[in-house]
Design a protein around this motif. Sequence first.
Motif, PDB file in Angstrom:
ATOM      1  N   UNK A 137      11.369   3.192   5.995  1.00  0.00           N
ATOM      2  CA  UNK A 137      11.340   3.464   4.565  1.00  0.00           C
ATOM      3  C   UNK A 137      11.605   4.918   4.241  1.00  0.00           C
ATOM      4  N   UNK A 138      11.471   5.261   2.993  1.00  0.00           N
ATOM      5  CA  UNK A 138      11.765   6.616   2.530  1.00  0.00           C
ATOM      6  C   UNK A 138      10.721   7.627   2.977  1.00  0.00           C
ATOM      7  N   UNK A 139       9.583   7.152   3.485  1.00  0.00           N
ATOM      8  CA  UNK A 139       8.542   8.075   3.940  1.00  0.00           C
ATOM      9  C   UNK A 139       8.115   7.840   5.383  1.00  0.00           C
ATOM     10  N   UNK A 140       8.662   6.802   6.043  1.00  0.00           N
ATOM     11  CA  UNK A 140       8.238   6.571   7.414  1.00  0.00           C
ATOM     12  C   UNK A 140       8.623   5.190   7.896  1.00  0.00           C
ATOM     13  N   UNK A 141       7.940   4.731   8.968  1.00  0.00           N
ATOM     14  CA  UNK A 141       8.309   3.468   9.621  1.00  0.00           C
ATOM     15  C   UNK A 141       7.081   2.653   9.980  1.00  0.00           C
ATOM     16  N   UNK A 176       0.809  -1.216   0.000  1.00  0.00           N
ATOM     17  CA  UNK A 176       0.000   0.000   0.000  1.00  0.00           C
ATOM     18  C   UNK A 176       0.843   1.267   0.000  1.00  0.00           C
ATOM     19  N   UNK A 177       2.163   1.123   0.122  1.00  0.00           N
ATOM     20  CA  UNK A 177       3.047   2.275   0.078  1.00  0.00           C
ATOM     21  C   UNK A 177       2.996   3.164   1.300  1.00  0.00           C
ATOM     22  N   UNK A 178       2.678   2.601   2.469  1.00  0.00           N
ATOM     23  CA  UNK A 178       2.519   3.432   3.668  1.00  0.00           C
ATOM     24  C   UNK A 178       3.800   4.174   4.032  1.00  0.00           C
ATOM     25  N   UNK A 190       6.209  12.651   8.661  1.00  0.00           N
ATOM     26  CA  UNK A 190       6.151  13.500   9.853  1.00  0.00           C
ATOM     27  C   UNK A 190       4.735  13.668  10.396  1.00  0.00           C
ATOM     28  N   UNK A 191       3.822  12.789   9.999  1.00  0.00           N
ATOM     29  CA  UNK A 191       2.463  12.861  10.507  1.00  0.00           C
ATOM     30  C   UNK A 191       2.352  12.172  11.851  1.00  0.00           C
ATOM     31  N   UNK A 192       1.144  12.124  12.408  1.00  0.00           N
ATOM     32  CA  UNK A 192       0.971  11.484  13.715  1.00  0.00           C
ATOM     33  C   UNK A 192       1.121   9.969  13.623  1.00  0.00           C
TER      34      UNK A 192
END
Length: 349
Positions: free
Chosen positions: A245-249, A142-144, A286-288
């Motif tokens: 990942x490149x956008x989060x964890x 899903x690319x989270x 950087x979201x919640x």
Amino acid sequence: MNPSSNPARVALIGYGYASRTFHAPLIQAVPGLSLALVASSKAEQVRAELPGVAIEADPMQAVVARGVDLVVIATPNDTHFLLAMAALRAGKHVVVDKPMTPSLAEARELHATAQARGRLLSVFHNRRWDSDFLSVRQALRDGLIGDARHFESRIERFRPQVRDRWRERPGPATGLWWDLGPHLVDQALALFGWPDTVQANLALQRSGATTEDWAHVVLGFGPTRVILHVGMLAAIPGARFVVHGTRGSIVKARPDRQEQQLLEGLRPGDPQWGTDADPLQWQSDDGPAQTRPALPGDQSQFYVELAAAIAGNGPNPVPPDEAIRVMAIMQAAVDSASDGRTVSPTCPV
């Protein structure tokens, strides 16, 4: 052919922990399969727990028994090759518990024999159907968190006492890496494909240990690193999966519960079967911090798909070439640890 009206008759070879906990109850839960025969020296126990199932003391006689369509081999690893080869030559379909064999050469020979005889050969990589793995795989699809760059997969237990069982004695394909490592390697290959590099460290950590009881293996996939870790001295185990990942964890803290459910008497089809109350934790851009419910697991799907494949209604759930790839990475890790070097493995199929 309707597999439920003409179920494949199964001979289960061995009646130790794997057979009692996983194979027997999962086979019995699938309408397309009928557990007809068990090869074991524990006749009284088999008779008490599996009434109506025939018993054969000699495993070699069981794998060639008339009227058996499928042989499931859940015996010590060093016996897999001879039993599976005998079953294939007798015209049976075969499932081998992981690891497929102690050596890559033996695994290739079984594959070639199955092809020549036109028989189905599969390996019981049941953890493809675990709730934790399914949940992480779906989150990545899903690319989270963008592209995964750091992936940790670990199975840790607290068993400080060495037990007198074949898995913990010296021998071909014994020790914790060969016991639990195939699960982690199979899942890693399913997610990332073939690695560029393998770097491994194996150790004996418990007092009295005679085989490796700790393993730390790093697979390289370009810029991505996949860490596979198993150990027996973790009173507070780490998270089952951690992915950056490149956008989060993503973090999946607790493991799938199907093994414990089976030990407690729960079976596929029961209301709570495969449920996992531990949610996936994730944070991106950087979201919640957020959570996502874990997907349910169902290891009986291996045998559901296997029964369909035998009936000609679907693909082999774990084809031999996939199990051979696992074997090659297992051996590459042993070579890396033994030589103290990073290995660039050659894909064997």
